[in-house]
Structures are given as C-alpha cells and as structure tokens.
Design a protein around this motif. Structure first.
Motif, short mmCIF file in Angstrom:
data_model
loop_
_atom_site.label_atom_id
_atom_site.label_comp_id
_atom_site.label_asym_id
_atom_site.label_seq_id
_atom_site.Cartn_x
_atom_site.Cartn_y
_atom_site.Cartn_z
N ASP A 21 0.83 -1.21 0.00
CA ASP A 21 0.00 0.00 0.00
C ASP A 21 0.86 1.26 0.00
O ASP A 21 0.50 2.27 -0.62
CB ASP A 21 -0.94 0.01 1.22
N LEU A 37 1.94 1.73 -3.56
CA LEU A 37 0.82 2.20 -4.39
C LEU A 37 0.49 3.66 -4.13
O LEU A 37 0.06 4.39 -5.02
CB LEU A 37 -0.41 1.34 -4.13
N TRP A 76 5.56 6.68 -14.17
CA TRP A 76 5.22 5.99 -12.92
C TRP A 76 5.77 6.75 -11.72
O TRP A 76 5.09 6.95 -10.72
CB TRP A 76 5.77 4.56 -12.95
N PRO A 94 -0.38 8.82 -15.64
CA PRO A 94 -0.84 7.61 -16.32
C PRO A 94 0.12 7.18 -17.44
O PRO A 94 0.71 8.02 -18.12
CB PRO A 94 -2.21 8.02 -16.89
N THR A 138 2.69 -2.12 -11.78
CA THR A 138 1.40 -1.70 -12.31
C THR A 138 0.52 -1.11 -11.22
O THR A 138 0.55 -1.53 -10.06
CB THR A 138 0.67 -2.87 -12.98
N THR A 139 -0.27 -0.12 -11.61
CA THR A 139 -1.23 0.52 -10.71
C THR A 139 -2.52 0.73 -11.50
O THR A 139 -2.61 0.34 -12.67
CB THR A 139 -0.71 1.88 -10.21
N ASN A 140 -3.48 1.38 -10.89
CA ASN A 140 -4.73 1.63 -11.62
C ASN A 140 -4.55 2.67 -12.74
O ASN A 140 -5.41 2.81 -13.60
CB ASN A 140 -5.84 2.08 -10.66
N ILE A 141 -3.42 3.40 -12.74
CA ILE A 141 -3.16 4.36 -13.83
C ILE A 141 -1.93 3.99 -14.65
O ILE A 141 -1.68 4.61 -15.69
CB ILE A 141 -3.03 5.81 -13.31
N ASN A 142 -1.15 3.03 -14.19
CA ASN A 142 0.06 2.62 -14.90
C ASN A 142 -0.11 1.18 -15.37
O ASN A 142 -0.04 0.24 -14.58
CB ASN A 142 1.29 2.75 -14.02
N HIS A 143 -0.36 1.03 -16.68
CA HIS A 143 -0.68 -0.27 -17.25
C HIS A 143 0.47 -0.78 -18.11
O HIS A 143 1.32 -0.01 -18.56
CB HIS A 143 -1.94 -0.16 -18.13
N GLU A 152 -9.79 4.44 -21.67
CA GLU A 152 -10.16 4.19 -20.27
C GLU A 152 -9.42 5.13 -19.33
O GLU A 152 -10.01 5.68 -18.39
CB GLU A 152 -9.87 2.73 -19.91
N LEU A 153 -8.12 5.32 -19.59
CA LEU A 153 -7.33 6.19 -18.71
C LEU A 153 -7.68 7.67 -18.86
O LEU A 153 -7.51 8.43 -17.92
CB LEU A 153 -5.84 5.98 -19.01
#
Length: 334
Positions: free
Chosen positions: A156, A159, A268, A273, A289-294, A328-329
């Motif tokens: 956490d 993140l 990142w 993003p 990876t995160t919710n904005i880094n794919h 999506e981002l």
C-alpha cells in the motif's frame, strides 16, 4: 544512520530504486542518504529532498577507454568518501559490488549469489539478501532495503507513493495543449527489440483525438519522431530536452505511451498515467502496475536471465488494445 546507496545506471533502473528513498526517510527520519551514480545519470537524482549528497563515478567511461588509470582514479575518489554505517548495492553487478566494497563503511549489503545474474558480486558484501532474480524489480529493491535497514515497506505504501522526481527547470513547453489531452509517445529504447514500430505509433495518433507529442533523445530517435509525424502530420515533435527538463515535461502529460525505457518509467515515478509496451523484456518484472500505470506484453516467453535481443514480438501488440486502454485512462479528461 549514514547510508550510501549504489545504483550506477541506467535511467529506468535508477528510477525503480529511487522510490525507496521516501520510505527510508519515513521509517528512519534521522538518517542521511547519499547516492553513488554514473556521472551521466546524476541529473535524474538532483533536487530530490531525500538525498543528502550525490557522488558520481565514471566507470563506464574508464571501461570504454580501457583505461586502468582512470578506473584506479575513480576507485581512489571513492576511498575518500566519508565513512558510512551501511552501503547498499541495488545494482547487483560486479562493478557496483566493487564500488560498494571500496566505499568506506561498516557494512556492505547486497543480493546473495542465488539472487544475481553476476553471482560473483555477492562475495564483496558483508551481508546479503535472498530473493528470486525474476521477481519484480521494485519488490527486489524494496526487499533488499527492508532487510538491510530492518524496516517494513508495504504494498500500500508503494501504491500510495509520493512523486519522487524533482526539477529546477522552468520550462513551459509550447507544444502542450490546453484543449486536448496531452499524450507523450516515447519511440526510442536502449536496443531495437524494445522499440514499437513507428507506423503503429502513428496509427495510435490517428485513432484518438488528443495532442500527441513525440519525445526523443538522439538523432536515431529524432528520425523515428519524424517518421511518425510524416504518417500522422498532426503529431508534434518536442525539442531535445535535458534530463531535468524531461521531468517537467512528463509531469505535464495526461498519458505516456512507450516501450521499456527510462522516460516511460518516469511517468510511474511522477504519478502520471502510462502504458508501457513489452516484447523482449519482462513486463511483470520491469515495472509496477497501478490503476493508472498499465502494461501490454507480447506473447513471448521472456527469460530475464538472458534477454533475446532478436525477439521483435513487441510489434505484435495491437494498436486497438493500446487505444482501448488509452480511452479508459482518459475517460475523465475533457
């Protein structure tokens, strides 16, 4: 506690190590942290408030010139550094292990022989840490630092990290739009099989209503930028940027798309993003990876111990998949 971190190169690898600084300071607020780095990469570290001193070496130059005199001079410079309580080698190569050992300290901490590609490096450390070499690189760094300093850094915390690249540059790029999402394309990389085809970058730009800006760092990359622009004329090409200016530029982007290379990983670090494209290198290992880094990976089975530079499977990544994630981002952007 006086701590020295050894991470000599390269840009993306240094970024993946830098994230730990804020957690060291959070858990050990009275510690001082110095960093030993190759001269050419020092600018990625400058202005970080968690680094007390940056010490540079030119080992790469000594190797290139095959100069034992220059190498000896660099080692002599290290011996003159102040004594540290602990030196942590996050590079895990023989050259960085030598740097760690020569730097005056009570302890040198690094990965054990079973955790390294160059296993002989472990002989230069007084203390070692075991973790699989194919484990995620950020988790390897965090694990080594946690073990060396006897602290716990959680998933956490990573993140919810604070951005950790800082600049003194006042650059305000004229190519940035106030009306459309700004998307940086990073076509270059350290070797050819990490490069996504220019035709496919151009296709991405043609399929999305956004302000696309291509970033480049050398003549080969500038040529790629021009090829993208030739196919998709609305694409803009940035001026050549210093490392310090690049930090500012990336921070102003709404999205960064590129291969497994330093400027893409900067997104990142700056909580911007990103979509990182992987073919011959392992996506599961080389980014977080995160919710904005794919990430998007080809179907190649990658061996992190021996990268196949003739694996050009990155070109099989579909433009439609990149466009889908981009939408999506950017769904909350005007």
């Amino acid at each position: 506690m006086r701590i020295a971190i050894v991470k000599l190169s390269a840009l993306g690898d240094i970024i993946h190590a830098m994230v730990a600084l804020q957690f060291i300071k959070r858990h050990l607020p009275d510690s001082s942290i110095d960093w030993i780095v190759e001269e050419g990469f020092k600018d990625i570290l400058i202005n970080n408030p968690d680094i007390d001193n940056i010490h540079t070496v030119n080992i790469k130059q000594a190797k290139h010139k095959k100069s034992f005199k220059l190498l000896f001079s660099e080692f002599k410079k290290l011996r003159k550094l102040p004594r540290y309580d602990l030196v942590i080698d996050l590079q895990g190569l023989i050259k960085s292990a030598l740097v760690s050992r020569i730097t005056p300290s009570d302890k040198t901490f690094g990965f054990d022989k079973n955790s390294l590609r160059e296993s002989f490096a472990a002989w230069f450390y007084t203390d070692t840490y075991n973790i699989d070499y194919d484990e995620n690189i950020i988790m390897r760094n965090i694990g080594l630092i946690s073990s060396a300093l006897d602290i716990t850094i959680s998933h956490d915390e990573i993140l919810n990290k604070k951005l950790f690249l800082f600049s003194n540059s006042k650059i305000l790029p004229s190519v940035i739009s106030d009306n459309k999402p700004n998307i940086a394309l990073i076509p270059g990389a350290s070797f050819k099989s990490k490069i996504y085809p220019v035709e496919q970058y151009a296709q991405i730009a043609q399929e999305l209503d956004a302000n696309f800006i291509v970033l480049w760092g050398n003549e080969s990359e500038k040529n790629m930028a021009q090829q993208i622009q030739k196919i998709a004329p609305a694409v803009q090409i940035a001026d050549k940027l210093t490392l310090d200016e690049l930090k500012v530029f990336i921070e102003k982007m709404d999205l960064v798309i590129g291969g497994d290379t330093g400027p893409t990983h900067m997104a990142w670090a700056l909580n911007v993003p990103s979509i990182t494209l992987f073919g011959s290198t392992p996506g599961y290992r080389n980014t977080y990876t995160t919710n904005i880094n794919h990430i998007l990976e080809s179907e190649s089975k990658v061996n992190p111990y021996k990268i196949d530079k003739n694996d050009f499977s990155i070109k099989t990544i579909k433009v439609s998949d990149i466009v889908k994630i981009t939408k999506e981002l950017l769904k909350d952007k005007p």
